[in-house]
Scaffold this active site. Structure first.
Site, PDB file in Angstrom:
ATOM      1  N   CYS A 214       0.868  -1.189   0.000  1.00  0.00           N
ATOM      2  CA  CYS A 214       0.000   0.000   0.000  1.00  0.00           C
ATOM      3  C   CYS A 214       0.898   1.230   0.000  1.00  0.00           C
ATOM      4  O   CYS A 214       0.775   2.123   0.835  1.00  0.00           O
ATOM      5  CB  CYS A 214      -0.956  -0.010   1.183  1.00  0.00           C
ATOM      6  N   ALA A 216       1.767   3.786  -2.290  1.00  0.00           N
ATOM      7  CA  ALA A 216       1.553   5.120  -2.857  1.00  0.00           C
ATOM      8  C   ALA A 216       1.002   6.078  -1.789  1.00  0.00           C
ATOM      9  O   ALA A 216       0.286   5.636  -0.884  1.00  0.00           O
ATOM     10  CB  ALA A 216       0.587   5.017  -4.037  1.00  0.00           C
ATOM     11  N   LYS A 220       7.186   6.768   2.173  1.00  0.00           N
ATOM     12  CA  LYS A 220       7.943   5.723   2.857  1.00  0.00           C
ATOM     13  C   LYS A 220       8.832   4.970   1.871  1.00  0.00           C
ATOM     14  O   LYS A 220       9.950   4.552   2.220  1.00  0.00           O
ATOM     15  CB  LYS A 220       6.977   4.786   3.583  1.00  0.00           C
ATOM     16  N   ASP A 277       1.638  -0.382   5.391  1.00  0.00           N
ATOM     17  CA  ASP A 277       0.950   0.865   5.750  1.00  0.00           C
ATOM     18  C   ASP A 277      -0.509   0.645   5.364  1.00  0.00           C
ATOM     19  O   ASP A 277      -0.935   1.007   4.269  1.00  0.00           O
ATOM     20  CB  ASP A 277       1.573   2.032   4.986  1.00  0.00           C
ATOM     21  N   CYS A 330      -2.554   5.403   9.884  1.00  0.00           N
ATOM     22  CA  CYS A 330      -2.709   6.817  10.264  1.00  0.00           C
ATOM     23  C   CYS A 330      -4.099   7.004  10.861  1.00  0.00           C
ATOM     24  O   CYS A 330      -4.899   7.806  10.382  1.00  0.00           O
ATOM     25  CB  CYS A 330      -2.486   7.737   9.065  1.00  0.00           C
TER      26      CYS A 330
END
Length: 399
Positions: A214, A216, A220, A277, A330
């Site tokens: 994941c 894009a 990172k 992520d 996040c």
């Protein structure tokens, strides 16, 4: 708000053909309307005999106009001149009367923007009232600009910026990123300090292979490539991968870019490390995406948690024995962080927590009692705050 679209997707569709300055202003109007909407609605409701339904055009126009008057400080004549045509053939007199009253009575907003009630209650239950107050304060203004660097800037460079961590600088909001020094040369990219933490916890790559899942738009990925990892960046979205490829080209960093849905895609061979992520509610990035606190409800959080559980199980099978898996979201929801990892460890004996040590983190950020990283509203407030993130570092069974 009716469709539940993310602001960036709605803005991309709605601002086609606008000049850059007009596009930026349109997005600023909507962002500040969303950020202050609870308080703007309270002003509207206190000035009308009958409560306007949430979805009527007059309320929408008043919200937009009052955000310009009270937050953006747009000249009143410009606000009125652009608001009234939006209700032509409708409640024009009502809108005009309320805007006139707002000026005459010198309406004002509170010091901090109130969170939507459901969000405040949910976060109070998870984190306590102090964090809710800190979140309201953080939500009341757009965040500063954070830059990540491929290599440490030289002495004297970026002297006006704050250094909160190695390979990081923070600048005040309000600068055009494309016009900042070094943008075209590609030595840096925009990335909140909290978002840089997952890759920091993997250290130097020394040519080892890593899956960035994941991946894009690539912040990172670029960190990891700069740290010497042999990175395979995987994402399902062709549009977002195009942006990742553009970022790699601008910075001169290298990674293999793969379009694939990791629910069905799999690597050809096990790898040394994985950074997942995971897709999430994104409630932790509410400062820069104020729409999330109006869009996200418990149902979406539950759906995201179920998807994260599936992706964790799938990704965990792609590691070499003893390999490292970083799980990050996040999100400010425990269901997508602490609870998610506790459930994974219960179901997968042999996996262990590779505890994060305080020395691995920037000053002002500390691991929690379980060795995870949880950034919350109120962290680094004096320096401009942080996005909300959860990061866990796990170790696969050795054999």
């Amino acid at each position: 708000m009716r469709r539940g679209d993310p602001l960036d997707i709605a803005a991309h569709a709605a601002t086609q053909g606008l000049a850059p300055a007009d596009r930026a202003f349109a997005i600023a109007i909507v962002s500040e309307t969303l950020r202050w909407m609870v308080d703007i609605d309270a002003l509207i409701d206190g000035a009308t005999e009958q409560v306007l339904p949430d979805d009527v055009k007059s309320r929408a126009v008043l919200r937009l106009a009052l955000a310009q008057l009270l937050v953006l400080r747009t000249p009143p004549h410009a606000v009125v001149a652009t608001a009234l045509p939006l209700v032509a053939g409708g409640p024009r007199r009502l809108v005009h009367a309320l805007l006139s009253r707002a000026q005459q009575e010198e309406w004002s907003l509170p010091e901090s923007a109130n969170l939507p009630e459901a969000v405040a209650e949910r976060w109070a239950a998870q984190w306590g009232d102090d964090i809710v107050a800190a979140a309201a304060a953080a939500w009341s203004a757009p965040p500063p600009i954070d830059l990540s660097f491929a290599s440490e800037p030289g002495e004297g460079e970026w002297a006006e910026a704050a250094k909160l961590a190695p390979l990081h600088r923070r600048l005040p909001r309000g600068q055009a990123v494309e016009a900042m020094p070094g943008f075209r040369e590609g030595g840096w990219w925009v990335q909140d300090l909290a978002a840089s933490l997952p890759a920091r916890l993997l250290g130097e790559g020394k040519g080892r292979t890593l899956l960035d899942l994941c991946a894009a738009p690539g912040g990172k990925t670029m960190q990891l490539a700069a740290a010497g990892w042999d990175v395979v960046a995987v994402d399902a979205s062709a549009r977002r991968l195009a942006r990742l490829s553009d970022n790699l080209a601008r910075t001169g960093l290298s990674a293999a870019v793969v379009q694939g849905d990791i629910r069905t895609w799999a690597p050809d061979a096990p790898v040394d490390a994985i950074l997942l992520d995971a897709p999430c509610s994104a409630t932790g990035i509410f400062r820069r995406h104020p729409d999330v606190l109006h869009r996200i409800e418990p149902r979406q959080i539950e759906e995201m948690a179920a998807l994260q559980a599936d992706l964790l199980v799938r990704a965990s099978g792609w590691l070499q024995p003893g390999g490292t898996l970083i799980y990050a979201t996040c999100s400010l929801e425990r269901a997508e962080g602490e609870d998610q990892i506790a459930a994974f460890l219960d179901r997968n004996p042999g996996w262990t927590v590779d505890r994060v040590e305080a020395g691995e983190l920037p000053a002002g950020i500390a691991p929690d009692g379980d060795g995870f990283v949880r950034t919350l509203p109120g962290f680094l407030t004096e320096a401009g705050g942080l996005d909300g993130f959860f990061v866990a570092r796990l170790r696969a069974p050795s054999g």
